[in-house]
Design a protein around this motif. Structure first.
Motif, short mmCIF file in Angstrom:
data_model
loop_
_atom_site.label_atom_id
_atom_site.label_comp_id
_atom_site.label_asym_id
_atom_site.label_seq_id
_atom_site.Cartn_x
_atom_site.Cartn_y
_atom_site.Cartn_z
N GLU A 190 45.73 -25.31 2.36
CA GLU A 190 44.59 -24.54 1.87
C GLU A 190 44.93 -23.81 0.58
O GLU A 190 44.03 -23.54 -0.23
CB GLU A 190 44.14 -23.55 2.95
N LEU A 199 37.89 -30.07 2.99
CA LEU A 199 38.25 -29.34 4.21
C LEU A 199 38.73 -30.30 5.30
O LEU A 199 39.78 -30.06 5.94
CB LEU A 199 37.04 -28.54 4.69
N ARG A 223 42.15 -31.71 4.41
CA ARG A 223 43.23 -30.74 4.62
C ARG A 223 43.54 -30.59 6.10
O ARG A 223 44.71 -30.56 6.52
CB ARG A 223 42.86 -29.39 4.01
#
Length: 365
Positions: free
Chosen positions: A6, A323, A326
């Motif tokens: 992140e 997102l 990740r």
């Protein structure tokens, strides 16, 4: 591992523009599918993996609770306006750079400069080869001069890579042999006789790839999953192996790959110039994205896997792609640490390669 990723800006090596206007529910749902329409009455694209992923992860970016109902979500989107929605989602993606395919613009889309500004990232162009050829043909250049004009226009573009959509037009079983000048001129003549020139000739697809190779540009290939125009029977990357070999050492970037992602991983292992990603499918698989990422990484060398979103039209897809990527990669690497397959330091190094390092090396950005 997730905290590390992140905090690591991504290089999105294949993406598209987004719309700068508001959308009603029907138009919004149409942008959540590769189909031409959302389906028969009673079928909603919110009742899909991507639809549920959007409702889980996107509402908080717009100051709503996770799992907001579709109508509430769309009302909030309209209240904020397209400019603010685009700014929030592109910013939330956490990007360092974007490589934007500018060749497909059926609607008014924001281009690389605007996308880069909204994302706070460097934006680069990927030139679509077939679009260049069709523009040349439409402008009536003599067939004998077609090849030189295409090369000239390609050289004039400030692009970091090129893209072939042969999978949509002729299939991926392309020979590794350079077409002769006479073959190209003959094929160009056939193209120019079309009322609306559209490259479908295997000779021209090969010619265009070799133009990019000669210009030293990494060549992206659409592979597998795409809209209804893509014939998956002819979209297996194994069909490309002769051309991939002939391109070496110029990088060949296999895009999307689902459901052939294991085949693509094999090619990345056995051919020195082949690289892979899982863009487009990542957000479309939603909750199942980690399985896709793990399968892609079964054979593909970690130094040859890149991140891409293939986001198009909706800024939400930039956020969702980043997102879910990740989360999927973090889970894969963390499980390896827990199992003793690699160290935490190894995991962070590999994460950095896949998140941005491999793309920076291949595209020189």
């Amino acid at each position: 591992m997730l905290e590390f990723l992140e905090a690591s800006p991504l290089v999105d090596h294949h993406c598209h523009g987004v719309l700068d206007r508001g959308l009603g529910r029907e138009a919004f749902e149409e942008s959540l599918t590769e189909a031409e329409t959302t389906g028969p009455p009673g079928v909603s694209m919110f009742d899909t993996q991507v639809g549920f992923a959007l409702r889980r992860w996107c509402p908080p970016v717009l100051d709503l609770d996770a799992h907001a109902e579709p109508d509430a979500y769309l009302a909030r989107r309209a209240e904020l306006g397209a400019a603010e929605v685009n700014r929030r989602f592109l910013g939330a993606a956490g990007l360092a750079a974007l490589c934007v395919d500018t060749g497909y613009r059926p609607r008014a889309l924001l281009g690389p400069p605007e996308l880069g500004r909204l994302a706070g990232a460097h934006a680069h162009e990927i030139v679509r080869l077939e679009t260049v050829a069709e523009q040349v043909a439409a402008q009536g250049v003599d067939a004998a001069r077609f090849a030189d004009e295409v090369r000239s226009r390609l050289d004039a573009r400030d692009a970091v890579g090129a893209k072939s959509i042969a999978a949509y037009r002729a299939g991926l079983e392309l020979s590794g042999e350079r077409p002769a000048a006479a073959e190209v001129a003959a094929a160009a003549g056939r193209l120019m006789r079309q009322e609306a020139p559209r490259v479908r000739d295997e000779v021209l697809h090969r010619f265009l790839v070799f133009c990019a190779v000669d210009a030293g540009l990494p060549v992206q290939f659409h592979v597998g999953y795409g809209d209804v125009d893509a014939d998956l029977r002819r979209g297996d990357p194994l069909l490309l192996i002769e051309l991939l070999r002939a391109m070496d050492p110029v990088p060949a970037m296999l895009l999307h790959n689902y459901p052939f992602h294991r085949h693509a991983g094999y090619l990345a292992q056995v051919l020195p110039n082949v690289y892979v990603d899982a863009g487009l499918a990542t957000h479309n698989l939603g909750h199942r994205a980690p399985a896709l990422i793990a399968e892609l990484l079964e054979l593909a060398p970690f130094g040859k896997v890149l991140y891409s979103s293939d986001a198009f039209a909706l800024a939400e897809l930039y956020h969702l792609g980043a997102l879910l990527f990740r989360h999927g990669l973090a889970g894969f690497l963390a499980r390896g640490v827990d199992d003793g397959a690699w160290t935490a330091g190894d995991a962070e190094r590999v994460a950095g390669l896949i998140a941005s390092g491999n793309a920076r090396r291949v595209y020189g950005i």
